[in-house]
Write a protein that holds these residues in place. Sequence first.
Motif, PDB file in Angstrom:
ATOM      1  N   ASN A  24     -10.924   5.371  -7.153  1.00  0.00           N
ATOM      2  CA  ASN A  24     -10.798   3.918  -6.877  1.00  0.00           C
ATOM      3  C   ASN A  24      -9.129   3.450  -7.015  1.00  0.00           C
ATOM      4  O   ASN A  24      -8.772   3.073  -7.940  1.00  0.00           O
ATOM      5  CB  ASN A  24     -11.800   3.305  -7.784  1.00  0.00           C
ATOM      6  CG  ASN A  24     -11.661   1.894  -7.746  1.00  0.00           C
ATOM      7  OD1 ASN A  24     -11.548   1.488  -6.420  1.00  0.00           O
ATOM      8  ND2 ASN A  24     -11.867   1.069  -8.352  1.00  0.00           N
ATOM      9  N   ASP A  25      -8.469   3.872  -5.721  1.00  0.00           N
ATOM     10  CA  ASP A  25      -7.222   3.406  -5.834  1.00  0.00           C
ATOM     11  C   ASP A  25      -7.114   2.609  -4.663  1.00  0.00           C
ATOM     12  O   ASP A  25      -6.881   3.095  -3.510  1.00  0.00           O
ATOM     13  CB  ASP A  25      -6.292   4.545  -5.714  1.00  0.00           C
ATOM     14  CG  ASP A  25      -4.732   4.215  -5.754  1.00  0.00           C
ATOM     15  OD1 ASP A  25      -4.232   3.170  -4.758  1.00  0.00           O
ATOM     16  OD2 ASP A  25      -4.023   4.739  -6.334  1.00  0.00           O
ATOM     17  N   PRO A  26      -6.964   1.141  -4.624  1.00  0.00           N
ATOM     18  CA  PRO A  26      -6.996   0.243  -3.623  1.00  0.00           C
ATOM     19  C   PRO A  26      -5.822   0.552  -2.406  1.00  0.00           C
ATOM     20  O   PRO A  26      -5.857   0.423  -1.390  1.00  0.00           O
ATOM     21  CB  PRO A  26      -6.851  -1.037  -4.146  1.00  0.00           C
ATOM     22  CG  PRO A  26      -7.365  -1.022  -5.517  1.00  0.00           C
ATOM     23  CD  PRO A  26      -6.943   0.489  -6.008  1.00  0.00           C
ATOM     24  N   TYR A  27      -4.582   0.854  -3.033  1.00  0.00           N
ATOM     25  CA  TYR A  27      -3.646   1.011  -2.176  1.00  0.00           C
ATOM     26  C   TYR A  27      -3.896   2.157  -1.334  1.00  0.00           C
ATOM     27  O   TYR A  27      -3.492   2.149  -0.097  1.00  0.00           O
ATOM     28  CB  TYR A  27      -2.232   1.088  -2.998  1.00  0.00           C
ATOM     29  CG  TYR A  27      -0.976   1.430  -1.954  1.00  0.00           C
ATOM     30  CD1 TYR A  27      -0.654   0.313  -1.163  1.00  0.00           C
ATOM     31  CD2 TYR A  27      -0.227   2.540  -2.204  1.00  0.00           C
ATOM     32  CE1 TYR A  27       0.390   0.393  -0.340  1.00  0.00           C
ATOM     33  CE2 TYR A  27       0.779   2.483  -1.154  1.00  0.00           C
ATOM     34  CZ  TYR A  27       1.059   1.487  -0.475  1.00  0.00           C
ATOM     35  OH  TYR A  27       2.448   1.785   0.569  1.00  0.00           O
ATOM     36  N   GLN A  29      -6.708   3.678  -0.593  1.00  0.00           N
ATOM     37  CA  GLN A  29      -7.731   3.484   0.132  1.00  0.00           C
ATOM     38  C   GLN A  29      -7.179   2.592   1.505  1.00  0.00           C
ATOM     39  O   GLN A  29      -7.635   2.769   2.583  1.00  0.00           O
ATOM     40  CB  GLN A  29      -8.739   2.796  -0.377  1.00  0.00           C
ATOM     41  CG  GLN A  29      -9.552   3.687  -1.278  1.00  0.00           C
ATOM     42  CD  GLN A  29     -10.363   2.861  -2.324  1.00  0.00           C
ATOM     43  OE1 GLN A  29     -10.594   1.705  -2.182  1.00  0.00           O
ATOM     44  NE2 GLN A  29     -11.083   3.493  -3.097  1.00  0.00           N
ATOM     45  N   SER A  30      -6.165   1.670   1.181  1.00  0.00           N
ATOM     46  CA  SER A  30      -5.847   0.859   2.488  1.00  0.00           C
ATOM     47  C   SER A  30      -4.963   1.664   3.267  1.00  0.00           C
ATOM     48  O   SER A  30      -4.838   1.262   4.572  1.00  0.00           O
ATOM     49  CB  SER A  30      -5.087  -0.387   1.738  1.00  0.00           C
ATOM     50  OG  SER A  30      -3.611  -0.025   1.363  1.00  0.00           O
ATOM     51  N   LEU A  31      -4.357   2.727   2.951  1.00  0.00           N
ATOM     52  CA  LEU A  31      -3.669   3.496   3.914  1.00  0.00           C
ATOM     53  C   LEU A  31      -4.497   4.827   4.429  1.00  0.00           C
ATOM     54  O   LEU A  31      -4.142   5.241   5.543  1.00  0.00           O
ATOM     55  CB  LEU A  31      -2.537   4.353   3.168  1.00  0.00           C
ATOM     56  CG  LEU A  31      -1.173   3.650   2.766  1.00  0.00           C
ATOM     57  CD1 LEU A  31      -0.443   4.312   1.864  1.00  0.00           C
ATOM     58  CD2 LEU A  31      -0.392   2.974   3.918  1.00  0.00           C
ATOM     59  N   GLY A  32      -5.680   4.760   4.036  1.00  0.00           N
ATOM     60  CA  GLY A  32      -6.493   5.642   4.571  1.00  0.00           C
ATOM     61  C   GLY A  32      -6.703   6.972   3.940  1.00  0.00           C
ATOM     62  O   GLY A  32      -7.089   8.071   4.442  1.00  0.00           O
ATOM     63  N   GLN A  34      -7.687  10.099   1.663  1.00  0.00           N
ATOM     64  CA  GLN A  34      -8.878  10.681   1.238  1.00  0.00           C
ATOM     65  C   GLN A  34      -8.637  11.632   0.197  1.00  0.00           C
ATOM     66  O   GLN A  34      -7.692  12.473   0.362  1.00  0.00           O
ATOM     67  CB  GLN A  34      -9.846  11.382   2.312  1.00  0.00           C
ATOM     68  CG  GLN A  34     -10.054  10.139   3.552  1.00  0.00           C
ATOM     69  CD  GLN A  34     -10.451  11.133   4.499  1.00  0.00           C
ATOM     70  OE1 GLN A  34     -11.286  11.972   4.569  1.00  0.00           O
ATOM     71  NE2 GLN A  34     -10.476  10.305   5.696  1.00  0.00           N
ATOM     72  N   HIS A  71      -0.075   9.679  -4.550  1.00  0.00           N
ATOM     73  CA  HIS A  71      -1.552   9.368  -5.200  1.00  0.00           C
ATOM     74  C   HIS A  71      -1.979  10.944  -5.511  1.00  0.00           C
ATOM     75  O   HIS A  71      -2.874  10.774  -6.644  1.00  0.00           O
ATOM     76  CB  HIS A  71      -2.175   9.093  -3.823  1.00  0.00           C
ATOM     77  CG  HIS A  71      -3.814   8.695  -3.982  1.00  0.00           C
ATOM     78  ND1 HIS A  71      -4.358   8.022  -4.960  1.00  0.00           N
ATOM     79  CD2 HIS A  71      -4.750   9.415  -3.475  1.00  0.00           C
ATOM     80  CE1 HIS A  71      -5.456   8.067  -5.084  1.00  0.00           C
ATOM     81  NE2 HIS A  71      -5.889   9.089  -4.325  1.00  0.00           N
TER      82      HIS A  71
END
Length: 151
Positions: A24-27, A29-32, A34, A71
């Motif tokens: 659950n890392d919003p940044y 996730q915002s970059l796509g 996985q 990440h």
Amino acid sequence: MKKKIDEFQIYEKHYEQIYKQVKNDPYAQSLGIQLTKFEAGFAEAMLEVQSHMVNAYGTVHGAVIYALADHAFSVACNAYGKTSLGLSTTIQFIESAKPGDKIVARATEIKRNYRTGFYRIDIYHKQNLIATMEAVSYRKDHYFIELEELV
């Protein structure tokens, strides 16, 4: 006398809770980005380079490669449920990638002790090493999961 904590047992017992937290890392996730593999002291993450992720020369921006590597590093060093923060990183860019390329970062724990962790993160496009990063984490006293048996 304080009992020594077996962090691998913590990883095994609390895998789902730890995985949910590190994923659950919003940044990211915002970059796509996985998360494709998650093990004790190891993480693999993948990103497909988008057209808006390139520099003025049409190749993937170094900041995007760094974000992917960071990440994977974050996930690997937090795999034991103990709050760990990046202390220092050094990255070397070797080759480039282009839009549409899938790049993969693999973070491997080299050594970990009570207060610090040392990691190597290799970033690939297919079988080509495009960057490598060395990273050191600072391990706080705090566990971000509930460990009743340690209190």
